[in-house]
Design a protein around this motif. Structure first.
Motif, PDB file in Angstrom:
ATOM      1  N   CYS A 278      11.987  29.468 -15.073  1.00 46.59           N
ATOM      2  CA  CYS A 278      12.584  29.280 -13.602  1.00 46.59           C
ATOM      3  C   CYS A 278      12.365  27.906 -13.566  1.00 46.59           C
ATOM      4  CB  CYS A 278      12.091  30.160 -12.620  1.00 46.59           C
ATOM      5  SG  CYS A 278      12.288  31.836 -13.096  1.00 46.59           S
ATOM      6  N   GLU A 279      13.362  27.129 -12.946  1.00 44.84           N
ATOM      7  CA  GLU A 279      12.971  25.467 -12.946  1.00 44.84           C
ATOM      8  C   GLU A 279      13.581  25.113 -11.371  1.00 44.84           C
ATOM      9  OE1 GLU A 279      14.840  21.782 -15.070  1.00 44.84           O
ATOM     10  OE2 GLU A 279      13.826  23.312 -16.260  1.00 44.84           O
ATOM     11  N   SER A 280      12.857  23.970 -10.855  1.00 45.90           N
ATOM     12  CA  SER A 280      13.332  23.396  -9.712  1.00 45.90           C
ATOM     13  C   SER A 280      13.443  21.979 -10.052  1.00 45.90           C
ATOM     14  CB  SER A 280      12.401  23.585  -8.553  1.00 45.90           C
ATOM     15  OG  SER A 280      12.881  22.940  -7.255  1.00 45.90           O
ATOM     16  N   THR A 281      14.173  21.175  -9.512  1.00 46.36           N
ATOM     17  CA  THR A 281      14.419  20.045  -9.447  1.00 46.36           C
ATOM     18  C   THR A 281      14.430  19.108  -8.251  1.00 46.36           C
ATOM     19  OG1 THR A 281      16.932  19.747  -9.477  1.00 46.36           O
ATOM     20  CG2 THR A 281      15.859  19.837 -11.511  1.00 46.36           C
ATOM     21  N   HIS A 282      13.878  20.035  -7.273  1.00 45.22           N
ATOM     22  CA  HIS A 282      14.013  19.649  -5.804  1.00 45.22           C
ATOM     23  C   HIS A 282      12.339  19.441  -5.285  1.00 45.22           C
ATOM     24  CE1 HIS A 282      18.128  20.260  -5.140  1.00 45.22           C
ATOM     25  NE2 HIS A 282      18.045  21.640  -6.086  1.00 45.22           N
ATOM     26  N   ALA A 283      11.627  19.429  -6.088  1.00 42.84           N
ATOM     27  CA  ALA A 283       9.978  18.931  -5.873  1.00 42.84           C
ATOM     28  C   ALA A 283       9.715  17.796  -5.210  1.00 42.84           C
ATOM     29  CB  ALA A 283       9.299  19.149  -7.021  1.00 42.84           C
ATOM     30  N   VAL A 284       9.147  17.653  -4.225  1.00 44.37           N
ATOM     31  CA  VAL A 284       8.330  16.292  -3.495  1.00 44.37           C
ATOM     32  C   VAL A 284       7.123  16.240  -3.644  1.00 44.37           C
ATOM     33  CG1 VAL A 284      10.606  16.355  -1.845  1.00 44.37           C
ATOM     34  CG2 VAL A 284       8.545  17.456  -1.105  1.00 44.37           C
ATOM     35  N   GLY A 285       6.690  14.815  -3.713  1.00 41.75           N
ATOM     36  CA  GLY A 285       5.332  14.626  -3.816  1.00 41.75           C
ATOM     37  C   GLY A 285       5.050  13.339  -3.705  1.00 41.75           C
TER      38      GLY A 285
ATOM     39  N   LEU B 253       0.901  -1.082   0.005  1.00 41.58           N
ATOM     40  CA  LEU B 253      -0.097  -0.062   0.052  1.00 41.58           C
ATOM     41  C   LEU B 253       0.868   0.998   0.020  1.00 41.58           C
ATOM     42  CD1 LEU B 253      -3.047  -1.096   2.592  1.00 41.58           C
ATOM     43  CD2 LEU B 253      -2.864  -1.105  -0.003  1.00 41.58           C
ATOM     44  N   ALA B 254       2.058   1.105  -0.224  1.00 45.00           N
ATOM     45  CA  ALA B 254       3.002   2.361  -0.073  1.00 45.00           C
ATOM     46  C   ALA B 254       2.752   3.245  -1.272  1.00 45.00           C
ATOM     47  CB  ALA B 254       4.483   1.837  -0.214  1.00 45.00           C
ATOM     48  N   PRO B 255       2.416   4.480  -1.115  1.00 42.20           N
ATOM     49  CA  PRO B 255       2.071   5.544  -2.206  1.00 42.20           C
ATOM     50  C   PRO B 255       3.254   5.635  -3.305  1.00 42.20           C
ATOM     51  CG  PRO B 255       2.968   6.601  -0.217  1.00 42.20           C
ATOM     52  CD  PRO B 255       2.700   5.254   0.265  1.00 42.20           C
ATOM     53  N   LEU B 256       2.807   5.983  -4.199  1.00 46.54           N
ATOM     54  CA  LEU B 256       3.818   6.455  -5.394  1.00 46.54           C
ATOM     55  C   LEU B 256       4.465   7.702  -4.801  1.00 46.54           C
ATOM     56  CD1 LEU B 256       1.868   5.708  -8.799  1.00 46.54           C
ATOM     57  CD2 LEU B 256       3.315   4.131  -7.705  1.00 46.54           C
ATOM     58  N   SER B 257       5.691   7.657  -5.173  1.00 50.83           N
ATOM     59  CA  SER B 257       6.437   8.919  -4.597  1.00 50.83           C
ATOM     60  C   SER B 257       7.503   9.560  -5.871  1.00 50.83           C
ATOM     61  CB  SER B 257       7.223   8.632  -3.464  1.00 50.83           C
ATOM     62  OG  SER B 257       8.232   7.670  -3.500  1.00 50.83           O
ATOM     63  N   MET B 258       7.607  10.667  -5.730  1.00 48.46           N
ATOM     64  CA  MET B 258       8.325  11.424  -6.795  1.00 48.46           C
ATOM     65  C   MET B 258       9.887  11.010  -6.690  1.00 48.46           C
ATOM     66  SD  MET B 258       6.941  15.285  -7.066  1.00 48.46           S
ATOM     67  CE  MET B 258       8.151  15.875  -7.838  1.00 48.46           C
ATOM     68  N   GLN B 259      10.464  10.708  -7.716  1.00 50.10           N
ATOM     69  CA  GLN B 259      11.795  10.444  -8.101  1.00 50.10           C
ATOM     70  C   GLN B 259      12.741  11.127  -8.306  1.00 50.10           C
ATOM     71  OE1 GLN B 259      12.404   6.891  -6.993  1.00 50.10           O
ATOM     72  NE2 GLN B 259      10.487   7.555  -6.009  1.00 50.10           N
ATOM     73  N   PRO B 260      14.056  11.157  -8.419  1.00 48.95           N
ATOM     74  CA  PRO B 260      15.080  12.042  -8.911  1.00 48.95           C
ATOM     75  C   PRO B 260      14.796  11.919 -10.405  1.00 48.95           C
ATOM     76  CG  PRO B 260      16.100  10.443  -7.344  1.00 48.95           C
ATOM     77  CD  PRO B 260      14.494   9.983  -7.540  1.00 48.95           C
ATOM     78  N   GLY B 261      14.967  13.150 -11.114  1.00 47.93           N
ATOM     79  CA  GLY B 261      14.639  13.441 -12.346  1.00 47.93           C
ATOM     80  C   GLY B 261      13.497  14.185 -12.554  1.00 47.93           C
ATOM     81  N   SER B 262      12.708  14.199 -11.429  1.00 47.58           N
ATOM     82  CA  SER B 262      11.341  15.257 -11.602  1.00 47.58           C
ATOM     83  C   SER B 262      11.683  16.650 -11.621  1.00 47.58           C
ATOM     84  CB  SER B 262      10.610  14.750 -10.340  1.00 47.58           C
ATOM     85  OG  SER B 262      10.060  13.536 -10.309  1.00 47.58           O
ATOM     86  N   ARG B 263      10.828  17.531 -12.247  1.00 49.18           N
ATOM     87  CA  ARG B 263      11.068  18.695 -12.418  1.00 49.18           C
ATOM     88  C   ARG B 263       9.798  19.561 -12.456  1.00 49.18           C
ATOM     89  NH1 ARG B 263      12.199  20.884 -17.618  1.00 49.18           N
ATOM     90  NH2 ARG B 263      11.673  19.292 -19.109  1.00 49.18           N
ATOM     91  N   VAL B 264       9.942  20.851 -12.064  1.00 51.10           N
ATOM     92  CA  VAL B 264       8.840  21.885 -12.054  1.00 51.10           C
ATOM     93  C   VAL B 264       9.205  23.014 -12.499  1.00 51.10           C
ATOM     94  CG1 VAL B 264       6.835  22.912 -10.509  1.00 51.10           C
ATOM     95  CG2 VAL B 264       7.586  20.447 -10.051  1.00 51.10           C
ATOM     96  N   TRP B 265       8.490  23.984 -13.362  1.00 51.10           N
ATOM     97  CA  TRP B 265       8.981  25.125 -13.722  1.00 51.10           C
ATOM     98  C   TRP B 265       7.983  26.173 -13.989  1.00 51.10           C
ATOM     99  CZ3 TRP B 265       8.895  20.864 -16.605  1.00 51.10           C
ATOM    100  CH2 TRP B 265       7.879  20.756 -17.538  1.00 51.10           C
ATOM    101  N   VAL B 266       8.372  27.530 -14.194  1.00 50.92           N
ATOM    102  CA  VAL B 266       7.449  28.399 -14.545  1.00 50.92           C
ATOM    103  C   VAL B 266       8.059  29.284 -15.419  1.00 50.92           C
ATOM    104  CG1 VAL B 266       6.080  30.391 -13.486  1.00 50.92           C
ATOM    105  CG2 VAL B 266       6.740  28.506 -12.074  1.00 50.92           C
TER     106      VAL B 266
END
Length: 190
Positions: free
Chosen positions: A45-52, A21-34
């Protein structure tokens, strides 16, 4: 001997059930930008430090029809515009001192598998920017890759709807447009 085997089995079963039942979690290589524009140029502007995470325990798209919840959090300080002056203006505009994170919390995720390893998703929830929350619906593509789920999408927003005053510099000769696009490319696995 038999009692210890039965007792041992009773202890292992809950551990295995919890692991499944462990949830899916964000992995390295994920990125978010504006992304946005100004009177002088476009910006990114970009971040590779998002968690989720997502409340799902499988990467099988056919089994992800309805995911109860998902979240992504991006520390504002990790957004990099590749220009220190612009980083400062962006952090001031986003009120990073008072609201250090951009957050998206989905209360409903509907995945529509269009094939064994591809599909689309519609995520409804709240987007928090500069301490202001607004309801949003974000559409994305989903793909199963190497035992992981990759989710890609974007949402066009108007910064002023979240109380963000677009920066204006040089006595107003350089102005940031209020429209921006928040994009993401995230990889999830159990």
């Amino acid at each position: 001997m038999r009692k210890s085997l039965v007792l041992g089995s009773m202890l292992v079963v809950p551990v295995l059930a919890a692991a499944s039942l462990a949830p899916l979690s964000m992995q390295p290589g994920s990125r978010v930008w504006v992304d946005g524009t100004s009177t002088t140029r476009s910006w990114h502007c970009e971040s590779t430090h998002a968690v989720g995470s997502a409340a799902a325990s499988t990467t099988d798209l056919a089994q992800l029809a309805n995911v109860g919840s998902a979240s992504v959090t991006v520390p504002v300080a990790t957004l990099d515009c590749r220009n220190n002056t612009m980083n400062g203006h962006m952090r001031n505009a986003l009120k990073a001192a008072e609201a250090p994170e951009i957050r998206f919390r989905a209360t409903s995720v509907k995945v529509n598998a269009t094939g064994a390893d591809a599909g689309t998703a519609e995520m409804a929830g709240t987007l928090s920017i500069a301490g202001q929350e607004r309801p949003v619906t974000i559409n994305a593509t989903v793909a199963r890759e190497n035992g992981q789920v990759r989710v890609r999408g974007s949402k066009r927003i108007t910064m002023t709807e979240w109380g963000v005053r677009p920066p204006s510099l040089m006595l107003g000769t350089m102005k940031v447009a209020p429209a921006a696009t928040v994009g993401f490319d995230v990889v999830l696995k159990p």
